[in-house]
Design a protein around this motif. Structure first.
Motif, PDB file in Angstrom:
ATOM      1  N   GLU A 119       9.262  18.396  21.704  1.00 27.09           N
ATOM      2  CA  GLU A 119      10.382  19.336  21.584  1.00 27.09           C
ATOM      3  C   GLU A 119      11.733  18.647  21.694  1.00 27.09           C
ATOM      4  OE1 GLU A 119       7.970  19.542  23.814  1.00 27.09           O
ATOM      5  OE2 GLU A 119       6.721  21.219  23.142  1.00 27.09           O
ATOM      6  N   GLU A 122      13.685  17.885  18.372  1.00 24.19           N
ATOM      7  CA  GLU A 122      14.437  18.999  17.800  1.00 24.19           C
ATOM      8  C   GLU A 122      15.657  19.346  18.645  1.00 24.19           C
ATOM      9  OE1 GLU A 122      12.651  22.519  16.346  1.00 24.19           O
ATOM     10  OE2 GLU A 122      10.743  21.586  15.878  1.00 24.19           O
ATOM     11  N   ALA A 147      10.105  15.424   9.307  1.00 17.84           N
ATOM     12  CA  ALA A 147      10.124  16.869   9.526  1.00 17.84           C
ATOM     13  C   ALA A 147       9.994  17.253  10.990  1.00 17.84           C
ATOM     14  CB  ALA A 147       9.032  17.543   8.699  1.00 17.84           C
ATOM     15  N   ASN A 148       9.988  16.265  11.910  1.00 14.72           N
ATOM     16  CA  ASN A 148      10.103  16.589  13.335  1.00 14.72           C
ATOM     17  C   ASN A 148      11.499  17.083  13.673  1.00 14.72           C
ATOM     18  OD1 ASN A 148       7.496  15.977  14.549  1.00 14.72           O
ATOM     19  ND2 ASN A 148       7.912  13.837  14.020  1.00 14.72           N
ATOM     20  N   SER A 150      14.846  19.390  13.578  1.00 10.72           N
ATOM     21  CA  SER A 150      15.050  20.831  13.425  1.00 10.72           C
ATOM     22  C   SER A 150      15.549  21.118  12.014  1.00 10.72           C
ATOM     23  CB  SER A 150      16.086  21.322  14.431  1.00 10.72           C
ATOM     24  OG  SER A 150      17.370  20.793  14.102  1.00 10.72           O
ATOM     25  N   SER A 174       3.506  16.968   9.050  1.00 15.21           N
ATOM     26  CA  SER A 174       2.314  17.798   9.250  1.00 15.21           C
ATOM     27  C   SER A 174       2.366  18.972   8.286  1.00 15.21           C
ATOM     28  CB  SER A 174       2.254  18.325  10.691  1.00 15.21           C
ATOM     29  OG  SER A 174       3.303  19.270  10.914  1.00 15.21           O
ATOM     30  N   LYS A 177       5.004  21.562   9.641  1.00  9.40           N
ATOM     31  CA  LYS A 177       6.403  21.135   9.559  1.00  9.40           C
ATOM     32  C   LYS A 177       6.828  20.791   8.136  1.00  9.40           C
ATOM     33  CE  LYS A 177       6.796  19.669  14.355  1.00  9.40           C
ATOM     34  NZ  LYS A 177       7.054  18.571  15.316  1.00  9.40           N
ATOM     35  N   SER A 178       5.869  20.506   7.269  1.00  9.99           N
ATOM     36  CA  SER A 178       6.215  20.171   5.888  1.00  9.99           C
ATOM     37  C   SER A 178       6.940  21.317   5.195  1.00  9.99           C
ATOM     38  CB  SER A 178       4.949  19.802   5.098  1.00  9.99           C
ATOM     39  OG  SER A 178       4.133  20.951   4.883  1.00  9.99           O
ATOM     40  N   ARG A 180       9.367  22.857   6.119  1.00 13.21           N
ATOM     41  CA  ARG A 180      10.813  22.750   6.307  1.00 13.21           C
ATOM     42  C   ARG A 180      11.520  22.170   5.089  1.00 13.21           C
ATOM     43  NH1 ARG A 180      11.059  20.871  12.769  1.00 13.21           N
ATOM     44  NH2 ARG A 180      10.014  22.771  13.505  1.00 13.21           N
ATOM     45  N   GLU A 197      -0.389  18.734   2.881  1.00 10.30           N
ATOM     46  CA  GLU A 197       1.072  18.905   3.009  1.00 10.30           C
ATOM     47  C   GLU A 197       1.695  19.258   1.672  1.00 10.30           C
ATOM     48  OE1 GLU A 197       1.438  15.661   6.677  1.00 10.30           O
ATOM     49  OE2 GLU A 197       1.878  15.076   4.606  1.00 10.30           O
TER      50      GLU A 197
END
Length: 393
Positions: A119, A122, A147-148, A150, A174, A177-178, A180, A197
């Motif tokens: 966390e 982000e 993509a980790n 935010s 991942s 998160k992809s 995003r 992905e």
């Protein structure tokens, strides 16, 4: 490398620095009790792995991230400092808990389960923090974002790079998160999803989850490269139609598909000879001899725009662990494009670096032998073949 201009002219990598705790059982695990095996720390994080791979190939990537004043943060920064890489873009604060991931592997090196506490990436790698390094971003040949970050940090990073006409590489990290990618797709030059992905990204960029993951069964015997491409093509086309110029789809032991939109436009992005620096000269010279340039990208003689897909086979490898291979593929490819190699040559180097990663316990090999990288890249490059080529209407 000394001097403000040279320091700022390196590739910029924005994303996570993570300490991995890797557990590999030596026998079948039973629930509810401990299992004998080995537990090791490994320096990780997608962005950090990519940057380390680049540094092992002679580059000096500029890392923008965040770590805490804790054991994990100290381990990560100690290694970064020892490698001679800049710490200026790495935020430190007593409020930050350094990102940690606990991985459990099966006996074949595949990831069986994992718990991620990331966390802080982000929370602390914010648009405001990233904006402190706009001069680095603007003088860089390419900015890699993972993509980790935010959604707001992704948008800020990509907008900053786009304003400076700096190429952008998006690493999906991942399946979840992809997605995003939706807010930044039109700004991206390169992206590097695996099959799942890719589907998730295509669904995020279109209406609804219409595209389903490709089911490949226990093995790929009987599945030709051409038929696999046809099954992935609808998703690839969504990304290319959204404006992404280069899509590198990783296929595990089946290699990669390099898919490009508008060959003439892509060449402007990937031929970075004018931004080639002394650190990369050895890499450029070694690979340029073993992999003659412009082998396929110059094939269409027309000045029109094309969709093209090229398959690169993977070399046989003595697999130890598979985590880190995708990151080294990206790191090797970016280091090569920054050295002035074309995208075909660069992907071949990336795959050679990935082969080195699967044959070691760490996420990134302790070192790359340039001759071996060039030889492996040449073997991959010579077997690359076009599986699709079509003029854009």
């Amino acid at each position: 490398m000394g001097g403000v201009l040279e320091d700022g002219a390196e590739a910029v990598v924005i994303g996570g620095m993570v300490l991995d705790t890797n557990a590999t059982p030596s026998m079948a695990a039973n629930p509810g009790t401990t299992t004998p095996g080995k537990v090791r720390y490994a320096l990780g994080g997608v962005a950090r792995n990519i940057a380390e791979c680049m540094s092992k190939l002679g580059a000096k990537p500029y890392m923008i991230s965040a770590v805490g004043f804790d054991l994990a943060g100290n381990m990560l920064l100690e290694h970064w400092r020892a490698a001679g890489l800049s710490l200026k873009g790495i935020k430190r604060s007593k409020d930050i808990e350094t990102a940690i991931v606990c991985n459990i592997f099966d006996g074949k090196g595949e990831l069986a389960a994992a718990v991620a506490s990331v966390e802080s990436i982000e929370k602390f790698v914010t648009p405001e923090w990233i904006s402190n390094f706009k001069i680095n971003i603007c003088s860089s040949p390419v900015v890699m974002v993972d993509a980790n970050l935010s959604p707001s940090a992704l948008v800020a990073s990509c907008q900053m790079a786009a304003e400076c006409k700096t190429s952008i590489w998006f690493e999906p990290v991942s399946v979840m998160k992809s997605r995003r990618v939706a807010s930044i797709a039109k700004l991206i030059t390169y992206t590097s999803p695996n099959e799942d992905e890719l589907i998730a990204m295509a669904n995020a960029l279109s209406s609804g989850d219409k595209l389903l993951p490709v089911q490949r069964g226990g093995n790929s015997v009987g599945t030709s490269v051409e038929s696999l491409f046809q099954r992935l093509k609808p998703a690839i086309w969504v990304l290319l139609e959204e404006g992404i110029k280069v899509v590198v789809v990783t296929l595990g032991p089946d290699g990669v598909f390099l898919c490009v939109n508008a060959i003439n436009g892509v060449q402007k992005h990937v031929a970075l000879e004018n931004k080639s620096f002394s650190f990369s000269r050895k890499l450029y010279e070694a690979v340029n001899i073993s992999c003659p340039p412009n082998r396929i990208l110059d094939a269409p003689k027309s000045q029109g725009n094309y969709y093209m897909a090229i398959h690169f086979p993977a070399l046989p490898a003595s697999v130890v662990r598979l985590v880190g291979a995708g990151d080294c593929l990206v790191g090797g490819t970016i280091a090569s494009t920054c050295a002035g190699l074309d995208i075909m040559q660069s992907v071949a180097v990336g795959m050679a670096a990935a082969k080195g990663a699967v044959e070691t316990e760490s996420n990134v090999p302790a070192e790359f032998e340039l001759t071996k990288i060039a030889d492996d890249a040449a073997a991959i490059y010579s077997e690359a073949k076009v599986v699709f080529c079509q003029s854009k209407l």
